[in-house]
Design an enzyme around this catalytic site. Structure first.
Site, PDB file in Angstrom:
ATOM      1  N   LYS A 100       1.429   7.899   0.505  1.00 42.14           N
ATOM      2  CA  LYS A 100       1.624   8.098   1.801  1.00 42.14           C
ATOM      3  C   LYS A 100       3.220   8.768   2.025  1.00 42.14           C
ATOM      4  O   LYS A 100       4.032   8.479   0.857  1.00 42.14           O
ATOM      5  CB  LYS A 100       1.970   6.515   2.503  1.00 42.14           C
ATOM      6  CG  LYS A 100       0.653   6.015   2.541  1.00 42.14           C
ATOM      7  CD  LYS A 100       1.001   4.434   3.225  1.00 42.14           C
ATOM      8  CE  LYS A 100      -0.447   3.780   3.411  1.00 42.14           C
ATOM      9  NZ  LYS A 100      -1.051   4.236   4.477  1.00 42.14           N
ATOM     10  N   ARG A 156     -11.156  -0.412   1.952  1.00 43.46           N
ATOM     11  CA  ARG A 156     -12.524  -0.449   2.047  1.00 43.46           C
ATOM     12  C   ARG A 156     -13.096  -0.860   0.533  1.00 43.46           C
ATOM     13  O   ARG A 156     -14.109  -1.480   0.367  1.00 43.46           O
ATOM     14  CB  ARG A 156     -13.127   0.517   2.703  1.00 43.46           C
ATOM     15  CG  ARG A 156     -12.722   1.902   2.021  1.00 43.46           C
ATOM     16  CD  ARG A 156     -12.996   3.134   2.917  1.00 43.46           C
ATOM     17  NE  ARG A 156     -11.856   3.369   3.995  1.00 43.46           N
ATOM     18  CZ  ARG A 156     -11.755   4.372   4.821  1.00 43.46           C
ATOM     19  NH1 ARG A 156     -12.725   5.285   5.025  1.00 43.46           N
ATOM     20  NH2 ARG A 156     -10.903   4.346   5.671  1.00 43.46           N
ATOM     21  N   ASP A 188       0.831  -1.348   0.043  1.00 43.89           N
ATOM     22  CA  ASP A 188       0.269  -0.126  -0.106  1.00 43.89           C
ATOM     23  C   ASP A 188       1.041   1.393   0.132  1.00 43.89           C
ATOM     24  O   ASP A 188       1.421   1.619   0.879  1.00 43.89           O
ATOM     25  CB  ASP A 188      -0.897   0.125   1.202  1.00 43.89           C
ATOM     26  CG  ASP A 188      -2.070   1.212   1.321  1.00 43.89           C
ATOM     27  OD1 ASP A 188      -1.907   1.957   0.346  1.00 43.89           O
ATOM     28  OD2 ASP A 188      -2.509   1.434   2.155  1.00 43.89           O
ATOM     29  N   GLU A 209      -8.016   2.635   0.328  1.00 42.57           N
ATOM     30  CA  GLU A 209      -8.296   1.611  -0.727  1.00 42.57           C
ATOM     31  C   GLU A 209      -8.849   0.304  -0.307  1.00 42.57           C
ATOM     32  O   GLU A 209      -9.473  -0.401  -0.749  1.00 42.57           O
ATOM     33  CB  GLU A 209      -6.818   1.287  -1.372  1.00 42.57           C
ATOM     34  CG  GLU A 209      -5.989   0.392  -0.856  1.00 42.57           C
ATOM     35  CD  GLU A 209      -5.529   0.792   0.449  1.00 42.57           C
ATOM     36  OE1 GLU A 209      -5.439   1.686   0.916  1.00 42.57           O
ATOM     37  OE2 GLU A 209      -4.999  -0.350   1.345  1.00 42.57           O
ATOM     38  N   ASP A 260       0.049  -5.194   4.353  1.00 43.00           N
ATOM     39  CA  ASP A 260      -1.364  -4.584   4.228  1.00 43.00           C
ATOM     40  C   ASP A 260      -2.177  -5.921   3.615  1.00 43.00           C
ATOM     41  O   ASP A 260      -3.430  -5.577   3.523  1.00 43.00           O
ATOM     42  CB  ASP A 260      -1.314  -3.614   3.254  1.00 43.00           C
ATOM     43  CG  ASP A 260      -2.577  -2.514   3.674  1.00 43.00           C
ATOM     44  OD1 ASP A 260      -3.279  -2.670   4.787  1.00 43.00           O
ATOM     45  OD2 ASP A 260      -2.740  -1.719   2.933  1.00 43.00           O
ATOM     46  N   ASP A 272      -5.646   6.399  -0.690  1.00 45.46           N
ATOM     47  CA  ASP A 272      -5.202   5.700   0.496  1.00 45.46           C
ATOM     48  C   ASP A 272      -6.094   4.911   1.153  1.00 45.46           C
ATOM     49  O   ASP A 272      -5.709   4.004   1.847  1.00 45.46           O
ATOM     50  CB  ASP A 272      -4.323   6.531   1.128  1.00 45.46           C
ATOM     51  CG  ASP A 272      -3.067   5.767   2.053  1.00 45.46           C
ATOM     52  OD1 ASP A 272      -3.066   4.562   1.862  1.00 45.46           O
ATOM     53  OD2 ASP A 272      -2.634   6.449   2.986  1.00 45.46           O
TER      54      ASP A 272
END
Ligand code: BES
Ligand code: MG
Ligand code: ZN
Length: 493
Positions: free
Chosen positions: A271, A345, A264, A343, A282, A341
């Protein structure tokens, strides 16, 4: 990589035999209270310069070689303390190069202790070291003492069978940890699928796979949108366990869903560098679901279990989804992606919708979903949110049994206000700086039909705590695999 722990169960262990003899207090009620007393005696013991300085003992102090001071684990519950204590004894045997390590656990109430001790040792001996080129930096070259459980008059075959099962569980947890610890270049969505295929073969699970074409055909648009920025296309995997012979007519059906972002970066909502370092982890939710299915496949259960892994890599690129993009999900609901970010969900709702279509009796998802959860509960506790009291209680109970602590946060509908979008049905982030774990869960709940008993586990803290913790070396802990497998086991009639 995993160290092989060789162990066996014996009725007794004659005094004259060599080995590092360790006693454990078998009665959990006196486990800690007795310690105070022992500590005083220990002083005397040390003064006698026996030089084996640690104590973990019961009645017969004089025949113990080794003392593990238990008060160092007082902040833990008794089962977790036993795991840590057994690991410490094991490490001492390694350091002293003494084999076997003899664990005397022969009191009638001691049965649970064998399992906890072996669990502490197998999970504690694991370290991810395959890229350490200097053998001095690796643990695995070390001397591996055999572990002997002395069980006295207790039922040896039962204890041995219990320990065999426990060993399978722990080895699976260590495999989950390997998956999570593998760097992103070694484990993208495709490689994760390969691992799932291997697990299915090994553990007798059915498997169904979605590549990017099938995802497109079936409108799994969350996975496709998140995966767009990466050169490694997204995947979805469904694994099914069904008992060969159903003992009762109707057995419960549980769906487990896991977030599998193999890396991620945040996507275009990139990030900051430091926050990205641990983001190979992740996919810990998907790995835990795979682990739970493996455990269930190996040990069997009178429950049908379906695991769904949503796999993608979240990267920025010329083709990545952009903030402001709108995704129309499979059920027709539109989502404005205000932050790429958030992502997890987006991919989870695809898997949750597939899961809900199976009309399970229970559905649970596990995900390293929000940094906010680490802020709220720290790295030792995961969050559970949902709308089914029975399921939430069952999850908490299973966590208590396995030593995986989860704590309920409210699925407070009022915060849905924060997720309004001017252009789509819902935004993928809340417009407030607060309550991020709750808004993320509310987002998921918008895609799970009311009638499905569902709960969400946010494992962003304990799946990858970022430092060594209890009996875990730095890196992944495999959090959630034992907990979800335990939920299933406890559902058996
Ligand atoms: N994978 C992260 C959550 C995370 C952060 C897990 C730290 C473990 C450690 C997730 O995809 C994410 O980036 N969440 C955002 C959500 C925000 C943009 C609403 C976060 O937590 O910052
Ligand atoms: Mg993210
Ligand atoms: Zn993420």
């Amino acid at each position: 990589m995993e160290k092989q722990i060789i162990w066996r169960v014996e009725k007794s262990w004659p005094q004259k035999e060599q080995g590092l003899r360790v006693f454990m207090i078998s009665d959990e009620r006196v486990f800690f209270t007795i310690y105070q007393e022992l500590e005083d005696k220990l002083k005397v013991y040390k003064e006698r310069k026996l030089d084996k300085s640690l104590l973990l003992t019961a009645s017969d102090l004089t025949s113990a070689d080794y003392f593990v001071p238990l008060n160092q684990f007082k902040h833990l519950n008794v089962w977790e303390a036993v795991k840590c204590a057994a690991l410490q004894a094991y490490k001492e045997a390694v350091a002293l190069k003494i084999s076997p390590l003899v664990l005397v656990l022969d009191a009638p109430e001691a049965s649970g202790f064998h399992k906890k001790a072996l669990e502490g040792i197998i999970l504690g001996a694991y370290a991810y070291e395959q890229f350490k080129s200097d053998p001095k930096d690796r643990d695995k070259e070390d001397f591996c003492p055999e572990v002997v459980f002395v069980v006295g008059g207790l039922d040896l075959p039962i204890i041995e069978a219990d320990l065999r099962r426990l060993e399978k569980v722990c080895k699976t947890v260590n495999r989950v940890r390997d998956l999570v610890n593998h760097p992103p270049a070694f484990l993208g969505p495709e490689e994760f699928v390969d691992e799932a295929v291997k697990s299915a073969g090994r553990c007798g699970l059915q498997i169904d796979l979605w590549d990017e074409n099938r995802l497109l055909k079936e409108s799994y648009n969350g996975l496709l949108a998140v995966g767009r920025g990466s050169s490694k296309p997204p995947r979805m995997v469904m694994l099914t366990y069904e008992p060969e012979t159903a003992e009762s007519g109707v057995i419960p059906h549980v769906v487990l869903v896991g977030k599998g972002i193999t890396f991620d970066s945040g996507g275009l909502s990139l990030k900051p560098g430091a926050s990205m370092v641990d983001m190979k982890s992740d996919m810990a939710g998907a790995a835990a679901v795979l682990g739970a299915l493996e455990i269930i496949g190996q040990l069997g259960a009178q429950v049908k279990v379906t695991g769904i892994l949503a796999l993608a890599e979240n990267m920025p690129s010329g083709d990545a989804q952009a903030p402001g993009d709108i995704i129309v999900m499979k059920n027709g609901k539109s989502v404005e992606v205000k932050n790429t970010d958030a992502e997890g969900r987006l991919i989870l709702v695809d898997a949750l919708q597939l899961g809900a279509s199976l009309k399970p009796d229970y559905m649970v998802d596990a995900a390293t979903l929000t940094g906010a959860c680490r802020v709220a509960l720290g790295i030792q506790v995961a969050a559970v949110l949902g709308r089914d009291r029975d399921l939430i209680s069952r999850l908490i109970k299973s966590g208590e049994e396995s030593g995986e602590i989860i704590w309920e946060l409210p699925l407070e509908k009022a915060y849905l206000e924060d997720m309004k979008s001017d252009f789509a049905d819902i935004s993928n982030i809340g417009n407030s700086a607060y309550g991020g774990t709750i808004t993320a869960s509310l987002f998921l709940s918008e895609f799970v039909p009311e009638e499905i008993p569902w709960a969400h586990l946010d494992i962003a803290g304990p799946a990858y705590p970022g430092k060594k913790w209890k009996y875990f070396a730095p890196g992944a802990t495999g959090f959630g695999a034992r907990l979800m497998a335990g939920l299933v086991k406890n559902l058996q009639k």
